[in-house]
Enzyme design. Structure first.
Site, PDB file in Angstrom:
ATOM      1  N   ASN A   1       9.756  -1.629   0.932  1.00 34.74           N
ATOM      2  CA  ASN A   1       9.589  -1.521  -0.711  1.00 34.74           C
ATOM      3  C   ASN A   1      10.535  -2.249  -1.369  1.00 34.74           C
ATOM      4  OD1 ASN A   1      10.984   0.703  -0.080  1.00 34.74           O
ATOM      5  ND2 ASN A   1       9.889   2.046  -1.557  1.00 34.74           N
TER       6      ASN A   1
ATOM      7  N   GLU B   1      15.993   9.000   4.563  1.00 38.51           N
ATOM      8  CA  GLU B   1      15.314   9.155   3.270  1.00 38.51           C
ATOM      9  C   GLU B   1      13.957   8.599   3.407  1.00 38.51           C
ATOM     10  OE1 GLU B   1      16.768   9.161   0.518  1.00 38.51           O
ATOM     11  OE2 GLU B   1      18.817   9.313   0.704  1.00 38.51           O
TER      12      GLU B   1
ATOM     13  N   CYS C   1       9.124   5.540  -3.279  1.00 37.15           N
ATOM     14  CA  CYS C   1       9.364   6.999  -2.729  1.00 37.15           C
ATOM     15  C   CYS C   1       9.279   8.278  -3.523  1.00 37.15           C
ATOM     16  CB  CYS C   1      10.460   7.016  -1.503  1.00 37.15           C
ATOM     17  SG  CYS C   1      11.938   6.342  -2.092  1.00 37.15           S
TER      18      CYS C   1
ATOM     19  N   GLU D   1      22.119   9.052  -0.547  1.00 41.76           N
ATOM     20  CA  GLU D   1      22.518   7.702  -0.519  1.00 41.76           C
ATOM     21  C   GLU D   1      23.212   7.718  -1.815  1.00 41.76           C
ATOM     22  OE1 GLU D   1      19.211   5.104   0.904  1.00 41.76           O
ATOM     23  OE2 GLU D   1      20.579   4.732   2.434  1.00 41.76           O
TER      24      GLU D   1
HETATM   25  P1  NAD Z   1       7.710   3.497   8.348  1.00 44.90           P
HETATM   26  O1  NAD Z   1       8.185   4.661   8.593  1.00 44.90           O
HETATM   27  O2  NAD Z   1       6.353   3.078   8.863  1.00 44.90           O
HETATM   28  O3  NAD Z   1       8.825   2.453   8.713  1.00 44.90           O
HETATM   29  C1  NAD Z   1      10.017   2.472   8.408  1.00 44.90           C
HETATM   30  C2  NAD Z   1      10.887   1.679   9.417  1.00 44.90           C
HETATM   31  O4  NAD Z   1      10.988   2.318  10.641  1.00 44.90           O
HETATM   32  C3  NAD Z   1      10.626   0.187   9.601  1.00 44.90           C
HETATM   33  O5  NAD Z   1      11.727  -0.590   9.648  1.00 44.90           O
HETATM   34  C4  NAD Z   1       9.794   0.603  10.908  1.00 44.90           C
HETATM   35  O6  NAD Z   1       9.922  -0.546  11.869  1.00 44.90           O
HETATM   36  C5  NAD Z   1      10.959   1.662  11.624  1.00 44.90           C
HETATM   37  N1  NAD Z   1      10.281   2.350  12.807  1.00 44.90           N
HETATM   38  C6  NAD Z   1       9.034   2.595  12.961  1.00 44.90           C
HETATM   39  N2  NAD Z   1       9.117   3.709  13.953  1.00 44.90           N
HETATM   40  C7  NAD Z   1      10.205   3.717  14.443  1.00 44.90           C
HETATM   41  C8  NAD Z   1      10.724   4.429  15.768  1.00 44.90           C
HETATM   42  N3  NAD Z   1      10.172   5.268  16.569  1.00 44.90           N
HETATM   43  N4  NAD Z   1      12.204   4.114  15.668  1.00 44.90           N
HETATM   44  C9  NAD Z   1      12.842   3.424  15.030  1.00 44.90           C
HETATM   45  N5  NAD Z   1      12.513   2.798  13.946  1.00 44.90           N
HETATM   46  C10 NAD Z   1      11.084   2.997  13.705  1.00 44.90           C
HETATM   47  O7  NAD Z   1       7.716   3.156   6.753  1.00 44.90           O
HETATM   48  P2  NAD Z   1       7.290   1.991   5.702  1.00 44.90           P
HETATM   49  O8  NAD Z   1       5.685   2.128   5.903  1.00 44.90           O
HETATM   50  O9  NAD Z   1       8.042   0.803   6.030  1.00 44.90           O
HETATM   51  O10 NAD Z   1       7.805   2.562   4.251  1.00 44.90           O
HETATM   52  C11 NAD Z   1       6.845   3.435   3.516  1.00 44.90           C
HETATM   53  C12 NAD Z   1       7.546   4.822   3.789  1.00 44.90           C
HETATM   54  O11 NAD Z   1       8.970   4.932   3.450  1.00 44.90           O
HETATM   55  C13 NAD Z   1       6.972   5.834   2.572  1.00 44.90           C
HETATM   56  O12 NAD Z   1       6.682   7.046   3.256  1.00 44.90           O
HETATM   57  C14 NAD Z   1       8.305   6.062   1.428  1.00 44.90           C
HETATM   58  O13 NAD Z   1       8.014   7.148   0.945  1.00 44.90           O
HETATM   59  C15 NAD Z   1       9.484   5.760   2.296  1.00 44.90           C
HETATM   60  N6  NAD Z   1      10.495   5.611   1.530  1.00 44.90           N
HETATM   61  C16 NAD Z   1      11.460   6.229   1.241  1.00 44.90           C
HETATM   62  C17 NAD Z   1      12.509   6.048   0.655  1.00 44.90           C
HETATM   63  C18 NAD Z   1      13.628   6.939   0.251  1.00 44.90           C
HETATM   64  O14 NAD Z   1      14.762   6.230  -0.235  1.00 44.90           O
HETATM   65  N7  NAD Z   1      13.230   8.249   0.184  1.00 44.90           N
HETATM   66  C19 NAD Z   1      12.732   4.538  -0.073  1.00 44.90           C
HETATM   67  C20 NAD Z   1      11.503   3.881   0.342  1.00 44.90           C
HETATM   68  C21 NAD Z   1      10.453   4.219   0.993  1.00 44.90           C
END
Ligand code: NAD
Length: 485
Positions: A154, A251, A285, A459
């Site tokens: 995002n 996060e 998020c 962060e």
């Molecule tokens: P996701 O969990 O599908 O992927 C996040 C990242 O992790 C990607 O780069 C992915 O390739 C990687 N990944 C996936 N499996 C992995 C593994 N086994 N080992 C290491 N890396 C791995 O999330 P998304 O769909 O990209 O993003 C949406 C989510 O992120 C939502 O739940 C949202 O709330 C959260 N988010 C949190 C924040 C925050 O600061 N708290 C900010 C933005 C988004």
């Protein structure tokens, strides 16, 4: 003709673009049209090795530079990002589909804020002197070493900078893996850091899906992992990091409460609910997706909310008049549409939106449901799209208990003119990043992060320094050593 968004190569390692077309191709789709605008390749094991060995080798010399020198480079990078804000914002819009109206003010600019802020702090990282009679202890704040950053889709520029800037300020090196959905912007951050004078290898970018992330997290040379992503991914990455006793920042997701008492200024509360649900088409998020409205003002609130939501301008994200963009991918659009159907099936009252917009791209109309109850799916699960759930409440005690009844704990907000109540309610809410008479502000000076399943660590702010450094303590004896024998 090659699209302007196509990067020179997929990865950025040791100060230059690197390609290995043996890696799985990852198409980059512009969400506003569905058109493929670029291709990158997932990192092969050889690319992962190159990135990790380069970052490991570059870290020692980087940590030996003074904080002032490191900080100057980060601040120079911030200046370059600001000078190029327009081009970087256009790229961010191609990467994510978010409207230029947003990306011009929220992405490269907040990345630059992080580089500037942590650049400013770099020279202030010092230890303590602890006198013990004629002996003493001194402490040193040292880098952790090699850090891995893994991003969500995002905020691709912001996430790279929120992780890279504090890591580098403390003298760490980083290998950053953007989300496979938005691989473009982090490459520009890496390029700019080199231009600003960062030594080659200090900040590297590799592309790939979860397995590349997994290969980075489990490598024994890695000292710290900072992930932005969903809770299920967070659990896997945290467990893998624990296996190697690595530091983590997590996060993760949320289902945050926004509580509106009947004495609140209605237009400000509606504005807070809009910012907390529809910015970035709801793909944030910290969004306050459970909007609890005290019964006395419910219908007035809903009427004003529907009226103002009707003013959203859906359209070409590159047109600065557009205020509401598409979902990042077709897949995410379908997930969100599925939640909207659930809301209807489970008996929530649709106030506005509720369907895919009748236009190209992955647009969903900003959607508001009222009469949502705590047990409904749309009130329990993170949707990550423009779907606001409005719930009613009677008393403060009741709403605090209901707001806390969730596995998540990222954010929380309160709108009221009664400041005593505002502080009391915020004090009782289980959340890391909170707001009073506002929602979703994230200045770099303030800590950001969640409690419960929403995450570990913080962060931004001085807190982030603690999560990218460690303290060494040194006992110094002035006299003779006494020993038992
Ligand atoms: P996701 O969990 O599908 O992927 C996040 C990242 O992790 C990607 O780069 C992915 O390739 C990687 N990944 C996936 N499996 C992995 C593994 N086994 N080992 C290491 N890396 C791995 O999330 P998304 O769909 O990209 O993003 C949406 C989510 O992120 C939502 O739940 C949202 O709330 C959260 N988010 C949190 C924040 C925050 O600061 N708290 C900010 C933005 C988004």
């Amino acid at each position: 003709m090659t699209h302007p968004a196509q990067p020179k190569a997929s990865h950025f390692i040791n100060g230059e673009y690197v390609e290995d077309t043996a890696g799985t191709p990852i198409p980059v789709i512009y969400a506003a049209t569905g058109e493929q605008i670029a291709t990158v390749h997932a990192a092969t094991p050889a690319i992962v090795e190159q990135a990790l060995s380069t970052a490991k080798a570059a870290q020692t010399a980087w940590a030996r530079m003074t904080g002032t020198e490191r900080g100057r480079i980060l601040r120079r990078a911030a200046d370059i990002m600001r000078e190029r804000n327009h081009d970087l914002s256009v790229l961010e819009t191609y990467d994510t589909g978010k409207p230029l109206q947003e990306t011009l003010v929220a992405d490269a600019t907040s990345g630059a804020d992080a580089l500037e802020y942590f650049g400013g702090l770099a020279a202030s990282l010092t230890g303590e002197h602890i006198p013990l009679g004629e002996d003493w202890v001194y402490t040193k704040r040292e880098a952790l070493g090699l850090c891995v950053g893994i991003g969500a889709w995002n905020y691709p520029t912001q996430i790279a900078c929120w992780k890279g800037a504090p890591a580098l300020a403390c003298g760490n090196s980083m290998v950053f893996k953007p989300s496979e959905t938005t691989p473009l912007c982090a490459l520009k951050v890496a390029e700019i850091l080199i231009e600003a004078g960062a030594p080659a290898g200090v900040f590297n970018v590799v592309q790939g899906m979860g397995e590349v992330g997994g290969a980075l997290v489990t490598d024994p040379r890695v000292d710290k992992v900072s992930l932005t992503g969903s809770v299920p991914t967070g659990k896997k990455v945290y467990a893998a990091a624990a296996e190697g006793m690595k530091h983590v920042t997590m996060e993760l997701g949320g289902k945050s409460p926004l509580i509106i008492f009947d004495d609140a200024d209605i237009d400000n509360a509606v504005g807070g609910a809009i910012n907390g649900n529809f910015y970035s088409s709801g793909q944030v998020c910290s969004n306050g997706t459970r909007v609890f409205v005290q019964k006395g003002i419910k219908e007035k609130f809903l009427a004003r909310l529907a009226e103002r939501t009707g003013n959203a301008i859906l359209g070409d994200p590159m047109d600065e008049a557009t205020s509401f963009g598409p979902m990042v991918t077709e897949k995410q659009m379908n997930i969100v549409l599925g939640y909207i159907e659930k809301g209807k099936e489970e008996g929530a009252r649709l106030i506005c939106g509720g369907k895919r917009a009748d236009m190209d791209g992955y647009f969903i109309e900003p959607t508001v449901f009222a009469d949502v109850t705590d047990d409904m799916t749309i009130a329990r699960e993170e949707i990550f799209g423009p779907v606001m759930s409005v719930l009613d409440f009677d008393t403060e005690e009741e709403v605090v208990a209901r707001a806390n009844d969730t596995e998540f704990g990222l954010s929380a907000g309160v709108f009221t003119k009664d400041f005593t109540r505002a502080h009391r309610v915020i004090g009782n809410l289980e959340a890391g990043s909170c707001f009073i008479n506002s929602y979703n502000d994230a200045p770099v000076e303030a800590p950001f992060g969640g409690v419960k399943a929403s995450g570990v660590g913080r962060e931004n702010s001085k807190e982030a320094i603690k999560h990218f450094s460690q303290v060494k303590s040194v006992y110094v004896r002035m006299g003779d050593v006494e020993a038992a024998f």
